[in-house]
Design an enzyme around this catalytic site. Structure first.
Site, PDB file in Angstrom:
ATOM      1  N   ASN A 254       8.609  -6.924  -5.032  1.00 47.77           N
ATOM      2  CA  ASN A 254       9.918  -7.323  -4.492  1.00 47.77           C
ATOM      3  C   ASN A 254       9.934  -7.350  -2.961  1.00 47.77           C
ATOM      4  OD1 ASN A 254       9.919  -4.647  -3.794  1.00 47.77           O
ATOM      5  ND2 ASN A 254      11.705  -4.050  -4.995  1.00 47.77           N
TER       6      ASN A 254
ATOM      7  N   ASP B 267       5.763   7.776   2.625  1.00 40.76           N
ATOM      8  CA  ASP B 267       6.897   8.127   1.759  1.00 40.76           C
ATOM      9  C   ASP B 267       6.573   9.252   0.784  1.00 40.76           C
ATOM     10  OD1 ASP B 267       5.105   6.474   0.405  1.00 40.76           O
ATOM     11  OD2 ASP B 267       6.476   4.778   0.307  1.00 40.76           O
TER      12      ASP B 267
HETATM   13  C1  F6R Z   1       3.159   3.523  -1.160  1.00 39.90           C
HETATM   14  C2  F6R Z   1       4.172   2.588  -0.764  1.00 39.90           C
HETATM   15  C3  F6R Z   1       4.465   1.315  -1.501  1.00 39.90           C
HETATM   16  C4  F6R Z   1       3.227   0.644  -2.113  1.00 39.90           C
HETATM   17  C5  F6R Z   1       3.674  -0.594  -2.909  1.00 39.90           C
HETATM   18  C6  F6R Z   1       2.495  -1.277  -3.578  1.00 39.90           C
HETATM   19  O1  F6R Z   1       3.125   4.635  -0.298  1.00 39.90           O
HETATM   20  O2  F6R Z   1       4.817   2.861   0.177  1.00 39.90           O
HETATM   21  O3  F6R Z   1       5.080   0.420  -0.623  1.00 39.90           O
HETATM   22  O4  F6R Z   1       2.341   0.280  -1.121  1.00 39.90           O
HETATM   23  O5  F6R Z   1       4.594  -0.217  -3.887  1.00 39.90           O
HETATM   24  O6  F6R Z   1       1.982  -0.425  -4.556  1.00 39.90           O
HETATM   25  P1  F6R Z   1       0.582  -0.734  -5.259  1.00 39.90           P
HETATM   26  O7  F6R Z   1      -0.454  -0.611  -4.198  1.00 39.90           O
HETATM   27  O8  F6R Z   1       0.443   0.355  -6.293  1.00 39.90           O
HETATM   28  O9  F6R Z   1       0.679  -2.082  -5.829  1.00 39.90           O
END
Ligand code: F6R
Length: 240
Positions: free
Chosen positions: A136, A67
């Site tokens: 979420n 993303d």
């Molecule tokens: C990142 C992404 C998100 C993260 C998720 C968890 O490219 O696509 O889905 O993997 O928000 O974020 P963290 O690892 O910072 O807790």
């Protein structure tokens, strides 16, 4: 789904790196699906260290990120392109033209989505996808309610996701409101998926992933239907 229980974040990163390095060595032309955020930072550090010490080569590896924020150019320090360059891509012998992140500052984000999906298909899809999970239940930026049939698309970020990611910005207002993300179907086409879950803030998400209903209100639940998913979770995320 296979679950590997580890003590803490460092052990999670170590285990994930061992798996990645093994796959890259067995298939030097592997297509890697990459994620940003805090979960894979330790993994990327280990990959860089291994490259420097053991010279695992990325010359023929291709990477595809999940993303990117809409409105941020690749030079913006909060863009996911910038993050990836800093954390991994600049530090191994990857050919930069083999690294792909959706363009966030394009004039036509809709067209960028179809272009990105096409790119994934042209290259035969992702062999090994790394994922984190939002509290979420989002994977990539597929927020609750996203269709399980979705391919790469534009998403409006939920207030909770913007708040969670505000830690990387100087203020909440600076966090973009929209992003381009690989869709649920794009992610599910990966041959293999590795999901990293660490910390007590992910406890509820992990238990819902393992025990909750499979539906679009909790996007990660779809992973239970994928034939090859490994979760590496630490004690804090697993709880008692
Ligand atoms: C990142 C992404 C998100 C993260 C998720 C968890 O490219 O696509 O889905 O993997 O928000 O974020 P963290 O690892 O910072 O807790």
């Amino acid at each position: 789904m296979k679950i590997i229980k580890v003590k803490n974040y460092d052990e999670m990163s170590q285990k994930a790196a061992e798996m990645f390095i093994g796959k890259i060595r067995r298939n030097p032309e592997i297509n890697l699906g990459l994620a940003t955020g805090g979960s894979p930072v330790g993994l990327y550090k280990q990959l860089v260290q291994d490259h420097q010490t053991n010279h695992t080569s990325y010359k023929k590896v291709k990477t595809f990120n999940l993303d990117e924020y809409i409105g941020l150019s690749g030079e913006h320090p909060n863009s996911y392109r910038y993050f990836m360059n800093e954390q991994l891509l600049n530090h191994v012998d990857l050919n930069k033209s083999n690294t792909h992140v959706p363009l966030g500052d394009t004039e036509n984000p809709g067209q960028q989505c179809s272009h990105y999906e096409q790119l994934l298909k042209e290259h035969g899809g992702v062999d090994l996808q790394i994922l984190g999970i939002g509290s979420n239940g989002h994977i990539g930026f597929n927020e609750p309610g996203t269709s399980f049939q979705s391919e790469t698309h534009i998403i409006e970020l939920t207030p909770s996701t913007r708040e969670a990611n505000a830690r990387f910005f100087t203020s909440l207002e600076e966090v973009p409101t929209h992003a381009i993300t690989m869709g649920i179907t794009s992610i599910m086409r990966s041959k293999e998926i590795l999901l990293l879950i660490s910390g007590d803030s992910k406890q509820d998400a992990l238990s819902q992933l393992l025990q909750g209903a499979i539906n679009e209100n909790f996007p990660a639940s779809i992973l239970r239907t994928h034939p090859c998913v490994t979760i590496i979770a630490d004690e804090a995320a697993l709880g008692k």
